[in-house]
Design an enzyme around this catalytic site. Structure first.
Site, PDB file in Angstrom:
ATOM      1  N   PRO A  55      -1.356  20.929 -18.903  1.00  9.61           N
ATOM      2  CA  PRO A  55       0.035  20.632 -18.555  1.00  9.61           C
ATOM      3  C   PRO A  55       0.567  19.374 -19.230  1.00  9.61           C
ATOM      4  O   PRO A  55      -0.182  18.440 -19.536  1.00  9.61           O
ATOM      5  CB  PRO A  55      -0.010  20.412 -17.033  1.00  9.61           C
ATOM      6  CG  PRO A  55      -1.396  20.790 -16.586  1.00  9.61           C
ATOM      7  CD  PRO A  55      -2.280  20.636 -17.789  1.00  9.61           C
TER       8      PRO A  55
ATOM      9  N   ARG B 264     -10.930  12.652   0.307  1.00  9.07           N
ATOM     10  CA  ARG B 264     -10.197  12.280   1.523  1.00  9.07           C
ATOM     11  C   ARG B 264     -10.343  13.372   2.581  1.00  9.07           C
ATOM     12  O   ARG B 264      -9.636  14.385   2.557  1.00  9.07           O
ATOM     13  CB  ARG B 264      -8.726  12.013   1.182  1.00  9.07           C
ATOM     14  CG  ARG B 264      -8.567  10.694   0.416  1.00  9.07           C
ATOM     15  CD  ARG B 264      -7.189  10.486  -0.127  1.00  9.07           C
ATOM     16  NE  ARG B 264      -6.907  11.320  -1.291  1.00  9.07           N
ATOM     17  CZ  ARG B 264      -5.778  11.269  -1.998  1.00  9.07           C
ATOM     18  NH1 ARG B 264      -4.818  10.436  -1.652  1.00  9.07           N
ATOM     19  NH2 ARG B 264      -5.617  12.052  -3.051  1.00  9.07           N
TER      20      ARG B 264
ATOM     21  N   ALA C 139      -8.560  19.072  -4.265  1.00  5.28           N
ATOM     22  CA  ALA C 139      -7.536  19.885  -3.586  1.00  5.28           C
ATOM     23  C   ALA C 139      -6.734  19.083  -2.567  1.00  5.28           C
ATOM     24  O   ALA C 139      -5.927  19.643  -1.839  1.00  5.28           O
ATOM     25  CB  ALA C 139      -8.199  21.090  -2.911  1.00  5.28           C
TER      26      ALA C 139
ATOM     27  N   TYR D 272      -7.906   7.815 -21.491  1.00  9.33           N
ATOM     28  CA  TYR D 272      -7.502   9.037 -20.772  1.00  9.33           C
ATOM     29  C   TYR D 272      -7.408  10.197 -21.766  1.00  9.33           C
ATOM     30  O   TYR D 272      -7.934  11.290 -21.516  1.00  9.33           O
ATOM     31  CB  TYR D 272      -6.176   8.833 -20.037  1.00  9.33           C
ATOM     32  CG  TYR D 272      -5.718  10.100 -19.332  1.00  9.33           C
ATOM     33  CD1 TYR D 272      -6.435  10.604 -18.245  1.00  9.33           C
ATOM     34  CD2 TYR D 272      -4.599  10.810 -19.776  1.00  9.33           C
ATOM     35  CE1 TYR D 272      -6.037  11.784 -17.612  1.00  9.33           C
ATOM     36  CE2 TYR D 272      -4.204  11.987 -19.145  1.00  9.33           C
ATOM     37  CZ  TYR D 272      -4.920  12.463 -18.069  1.00  9.33           C
ATOM     38  OH  TYR D 272      -4.543  13.643 -17.448  1.00  9.33           O
TER      39      TYR D 272
ATOM     40  N   SER E 228      -4.982  18.767 -20.438  1.00  4.11           N
ATOM     41  CA  SER E 228      -3.694  18.057 -20.453  1.00  4.11           C
ATOM     42  C   SER E 228      -3.114  18.112 -21.859  1.00  4.11           C
ATOM     43  O   SER E 228      -3.845  18.291 -22.837  1.00  4.11           O
ATOM     44  CB  SER E 228      -3.918  16.586 -20.082  1.00  4.11           C
ATOM     45  OG  SER E 228      -2.744  15.823 -20.283  1.00  4.11           O
TER      46      SER E 228
END
Ligand code: NDP
Ligand code: 8X3
Length: 250
Positions: A181, A33, A8, A151, A138
């Site tokens: 997406p 992070r 997020a 990937y 994806s």
């Protein structure tokens, strides 16, 4: 209502946190992070008067994922929606020239991290007798393209796991959805090209990609269907993109 979102701190995951917060959901947000998690928690709590728990961990590490989820409070274990979003592409090379560390990173994050998270949270959902898992796949999980090999393989794995989870979790009435997406302008290409922002910009030059909010709105729409409706699998593309490699550029 409570939604758990992996990854997020940026892009689709951050936009997803914002739209669920705007609609009154409490959140558990994750990523590596801490400073970004803290900033997002503060802004969402003060703007939308909801509660946000931030968990800083790397989803590649089974023991960290297990500890983060199993040590949640009883209230935080009542997760209504899991968005399996954290993921990345690293590099764009032929198989013969591929970087092994990139391969490990993608497989460990996109497949194994998603599996670890799903295992622990699906068990909580089974205890709660409800839940909805939304996997971010994806277009690369539907097609392959030159140099996309590993990937694409990880996102094909997400496609397969999405179908498998739906079958396994059916007796527990836990919904499972994949959102796939096409091009979305996030930090994705900067990460793929190891921080090379100029190279990343070229991916989106002369075209209008999806905005992460476009994907987040779709995720929210899927999660807010009535209890008797499930969206199994959805592909969302920018209008200028017909397939992984067919795009119109000015
Ligand atoms: P971003 O790079 O903007 O965001 C990726 C998120 O994943 C960050 O929050 C990052 O957090 C998190 N993440 C990555 N690795 C780890 C890890 N090991 N542990 C925990 N969190 C991690 O990219 P997007 O928003 O574009 O990507 C989100 C998802 O959407 C990915 O699964 C991607 O494959 C998919 N996708 C993206 C498309 C695009 O064109 N952008 C198209 C189709 C699918 P942090 O660095 O703080 O850990
Ligand atoms: C990201 C979209 O086409 O760069 O999953 O692989 S693509």
């Amino acid at each position: 209502m409570l939604v758990f979102i992996t990854g997020a701190t940026s892009g689709i995951g951050k936009s997803t946190a914002e739209i669920f917060a705007k609609n009154g959901y409490d959140l558990i947000i994750t990523g590596r992070r801490q400073e970004r998690l803290t900033a997002l928690k503060e802004i969402l709590e003060s703007t939308y008067k909801i509660q946000v728990l931030d968990l800083c961990f790397d989803i590649r590490h089974l023991n960290k994922v297990e500890q983060a989820i199993l040590s949640l409070s009883a209230a935080h274990k009542k997760i209504d929606v899991l968005v399996n979003n954290a993921g990345l592409a690293a590099g764009l090379s032929t198989i013969q020239d591929g970087n092994l560390l990139h391969w490990e990173q993608m497989i460990d994050t996109n497949i194994k991290g998603l599996l670890y998270t799903t295992k622990f949270i699906s068990n909580l959902m089974i205890e709660n007798k409800k839940g909805h898992i939304i996997n971010i796949g994806s277009i690369a999980g539907k097609e392959v393209y030159a140099n996309g090999n590993v990937y694409c393989a990880t996102k094909h794995a997400v496609d397969a796991l999405n179908k498998a989870m739906r079958i396994d979790l059916l007796p527990h009435q836990i919904k499972v959805t994949a959102i796939n997406p096409g091009m979305v302008e996030t930090e994705f290409s900067i990460v793929r090209f190891d921080g090379d922002e100029d190279r990343a910009k070229k991916v989106y030059a002369g075209l209008q990609p999806l905005h992460p909010d476009d994907v987040a709105e779709t995720i929210y729409w899927v999660a807010s269907r009535p209890a008797h409706v499930n969206i199994n699998d959805l592909v969302i593309m920018p209008s200028i993109q017909a397939s992984a490699t067919n795009v119109i550029r000015k």
